[in-house]
Scaffold this motif. Structure first.
Motif, PDB file in Angstrom:
ATOM      1  N   ILE A 101       0.855  -1.186   0.000  1.00 28.14           N
ATOM      2  CA  ILE A 101       0.000   0.000   0.000  1.00 28.14           C
ATOM      3  C   ILE A 101       0.888   1.232   0.000  1.00 28.14           C
ATOM      4  CG2 ILE A 101      -1.957  -1.125   1.114  1.00 28.14           C
ATOM      5  CD1 ILE A 101      -1.054   0.099   3.753  1.00 28.14           C
ATOM      6  N   GLY A 102       0.350   2.337  -0.491  1.00 27.30           N
ATOM      7  CA  GLY A 102       1.152   3.541  -0.561  1.00 27.30           C
ATOM      8  C   GLY A 102       0.329   4.803  -0.405  1.00 27.30           C
ATOM      9  N   ILE A 103       1.008   5.868   0.028  1.00 27.29           N
ATOM     10  CA  ILE A 103       0.407   7.198   0.083  1.00 27.29           C
ATOM     11  C   ILE A 103       1.387   8.171  -0.557  1.00 27.29           C
ATOM     12  CG2 ILE A 103      -1.011   6.794   2.133  1.00 27.29           C
ATOM     13  CD1 ILE A 103       1.081   8.354   3.723  1.00 27.29           C
ATOM     14  N   PRO A 104       0.896   9.220  -1.201  1.00 30.08           N
ATOM     15  CA  PRO A 104       1.793  10.203  -1.810  1.00 30.08           C
ATOM     16  C   PRO A 104       2.636  10.929  -0.757  1.00 30.08           C
ATOM     17  CG  PRO A 104      -0.446  10.452  -2.636  1.00 30.08           C
ATOM     18  CD  PRO A 104      -0.510   9.490  -1.500  1.00 30.08           C
ATOM     19  N   GLU A 105       3.901  11.174  -1.101  1.00 31.22           N
ATOM     20  CA  GLU A 105       4.812  11.830  -0.168  1.00 31.22           C
ATOM     21  C   GLU A 105       4.363  13.239   0.188  1.00 31.22           C
ATOM     22  OE1 GLU A 105       8.130  11.411  -2.667  1.00 31.22           O
ATOM     23  OE2 GLU A 105       8.653   9.427  -1.909  1.00 31.22           O
ATOM     24  N   ASP A 106       3.855  13.973  -0.794  1.00 31.21           N
ATOM     25  CA  ASP A 106       3.441  15.351  -0.509  1.00 31.21           C
ATOM     26  C   ASP A 106       2.270  15.399   0.461  1.00 31.21           C
ATOM     27  OD1 ASP A 106       1.785  14.286  -2.530  1.00 31.21           O
ATOM     28  OD2 ASP A 106       1.206  16.291  -3.194  1.00 31.21           O
ATOM     29  N   LEU A 107       1.392  14.397   0.416  1.00 27.89           N
ATOM     30  CA  LEU A 107       0.287  14.325   1.366  1.00 27.89           C
ATOM     31  C   LEU A 107       0.813  14.128   2.787  1.00 27.89           C
ATOM     32  CD1 LEU A 107      -2.757  14.128   1.983  1.00 27.89           C
ATOM     33  CD2 LEU A 107      -2.571  11.677   1.530  1.00 27.89           C
ATOM     34  N   LEU A 108       1.814  13.287   2.937  1.00 29.21           N
ATOM     35  CA  LEU A 108       2.398  13.049   4.249  1.00 29.21           C
ATOM     36  C   LEU A 108       3.076  14.308   4.786  1.00 29.21           C
ATOM     37  CD1 LEU A 108       3.004  10.927   6.456  1.00 29.21           C
ATOM     38  CD2 LEU A 108       5.170  10.561   5.305  1.00 29.21           C
ATOM     39  N   VAL A 109       3.787  15.023   3.929  1.00 26.78           N
ATOM     40  CA  VAL A 109       4.475  16.237   4.363  1.00 26.78           C
ATOM     41  C   VAL A 109       3.467  17.309   4.762  1.00 26.78           C
ATOM     42  CG1 VAL A 109       5.958  18.132   3.595  1.00 26.78           C
ATOM     43  CG2 VAL A 109       6.557  15.770   3.043  1.00 26.78           C
ATOM     44  N   ARG A 110       2.438  17.513   3.926  1.00 23.97           N
ATOM     45  CA  ARG A 110       1.428  18.528   4.249  1.00 23.97           C
ATOM     46  C   ARG A 110       0.693  18.177   5.535  1.00 23.97           C
ATOM     47  NH1 ARG A 110      -2.527  18.711   0.015  1.00 23.97           N
ATOM     48  NH2 ARG A 110      -1.518  16.942  -0.924  1.00 23.97           N
ATOM     49  N   SER A 111       0.356  16.912   5.700  1.00 24.00           N
ATOM     50  CA  SER A 111      -0.351  16.483   6.914  1.00 24.00           C
ATOM     51  C   SER A 111       0.518  16.656   8.152  1.00 24.00           C
ATOM     52  CB  SER A 111      -0.781  15.025   6.776  1.00 24.00           C
ATOM     53  OG  SER A 111      -1.657  14.867   5.694  1.00 24.00           O
ATOM     54  N   SER A 112       1.797  16.329   8.040  1.00 24.76           N
ATOM     55  CA  SER A 112       2.706  16.489   9.176  1.00 24.76           C
ATOM     56  C   SER A 112       2.828  17.951   9.574  1.00 24.76           C
ATOM     57  CB  SER A 112       4.088  15.940   8.826  1.00 24.76           C
ATOM     58  OG  SER A 112       4.017  14.569   8.588  1.00 24.76           O
ATOM     59  N   LEU A 113       2.961  18.822   8.599  1.00 25.52           N
ATOM     60  CA  LEU A 113       3.037  20.249   8.897  1.00 25.52           C
ATOM     61  C   LEU A 113       1.759  20.735   9.571  1.00 25.52           C
ATOM     62  CD1 LEU A 113       4.827  21.721   5.769  1.00 25.52           C
ATOM     63  CD2 LEU A 113       5.702  21.588   8.101  1.00 25.52           C
ATOM     64  N   LEU A 114       0.628  20.274   9.075  1.00 23.58           N
ATOM     65  CA  LEU A 114      -0.655  20.684   9.636  1.00 23.58           C
ATOM     66  C   LEU A 114      -0.792  20.212  11.080  1.00 23.58           C
ATOM     67  CD1 LEU A 114      -3.403  22.010   8.792  1.00 23.58           C
ATOM     68  CD2 LEU A 114      -4.209  19.696   8.382  1.00 23.58           C
ATOM     69  N   VAL A 115      -0.452  18.967  11.340  1.00 25.18           N
ATOM     70  CA  VAL A 115      -0.637  18.382  12.669  1.00 25.18           C
ATOM     71  C   VAL A 115       0.358  18.939  13.685  1.00 25.18           C
ATOM     72  CG1 VAL A 115      -0.426  16.217  13.959  1.00 25.18           C
ATOM     73  CG2 VAL A 115      -1.756  16.286  11.865  1.00 25.18           C
ATOM     74  N   TYR A 116       1.599  19.128  13.285  1.00 24.06           N
ATOM     75  CA  TYR A 116       2.621  19.547  14.236  1.00 24.06           C
ATOM     76  C   TYR A 116       2.809  21.064  14.311  1.00 24.06           C
ATOM     77  CZ  TYR A 116       3.942  14.674  14.634  1.00 24.06           C
ATOM     78  OH  TYR A 116       3.928  13.342  14.870  1.00 24.06           O
ATOM     79  N   LEU A 117       2.776  21.728  13.189  1.00 23.09           N
ATOM     80  CA  LEU A 117       3.119  23.143  13.165  1.00 23.09           C
ATOM     81  C   LEU A 117       1.953  24.050  13.563  1.00 23.09           C
ATOM     82  CD1 LEU A 117       5.414  25.072  12.560  1.00 23.09           C
ATOM     83  CD2 LEU A 117       4.631  25.161  10.199  1.00 23.09           C
ATOM     84  N   LEU A 118       0.754  23.746  13.102  1.00 24.16           N
ATOM     85  CA  LEU A 118      -0.373  24.642  13.361  1.00 24.16           C
ATOM     86  C   LEU A 118      -0.701  24.785  14.856  1.00 24.16           C
ATOM     87  CD1 LEU A 118      -1.880  26.394  11.410  1.00 24.16           C
ATOM     88  CD2 LEU A 118      -3.696  24.701  11.338  1.00 24.16           C
TER      89      LEU A 118
END
Length: 154
Positions: free
Chosen positions: A68-85
């Motif tokens: 299974i796979g997920i796009p890398e950009d989705l993971l980066v955007r989600s990480s920024l949203l969860v941790y940075l915001l």
């Protein structure tokens, strides 16, 4: 695409549930040989199974091996949203209270309030897009269980 292999444990229309083995990154560490955590992983103490729902247009059955796979950009955007915001909310609340010349206890409360409100915003945003197919893991490759040869050791 970030990929993870696993085994199909349930099938539903348009998706499958995949069992994956969660591992720590200790196997890639240079201090692995002398580390207690690395030793525990080698012994299998830290093994945990995770279950992931992945979209699939393929005909799969239980026990099929899949990647299974997920796009890398989705993971980066989600990480920024969860941790940075939420962190930005914490600083914004503290700076606002400091700018208003409030007492230190109110600055602390405003910081916690900013963190909590931005965390709530992240949670709301994640629930809004939870059913979006572009944000779901997908089956990248599959290997049928019936195609695998079973070797019996006596």
């Amino acid at each position: 695409m970030i990929e993870e292999s696993g085994r199909v444990v349930a099938v539903e229309p348009g998706a499958v549930w995949v069992e994956t083995l969660r591992r720590s990154t200790c196997s890639a560490c240079s201090a692995n040989a002398g580390c207690g955590q690395g030793l525990m992983e080698k012994l299998g103490v830290g093994e945990r199974r995770g279950y992931v729902r992945a979209l699939s247009d393929r005909v799969l059955a239980v026990d099929d091996r899949v990647v299974i796979g997920i796009p890398e950009d989705l993971l980066v955007r989600s990480s920024l949203l969860v941790y940075l915001l939420p962190l930005l909310g914490l600083f914004a609340g503290a700076l606002l209270a400091q700018w208003l010349a409030l007492a230190e206890s109110f600055v602390i409360l405003a910081a916690m309030g900013g963190f909590a409100s931005f965390w709530g915003l992240v949670r709301w945003r994640s629930r809004q897009g939870a059913e979006d197919p572009a944000r779901q893991p997908v089956v990248v490759r599959a290997e049928r269980a019936s195609d695998l040869q079973t070797v019996e050791i006596r």
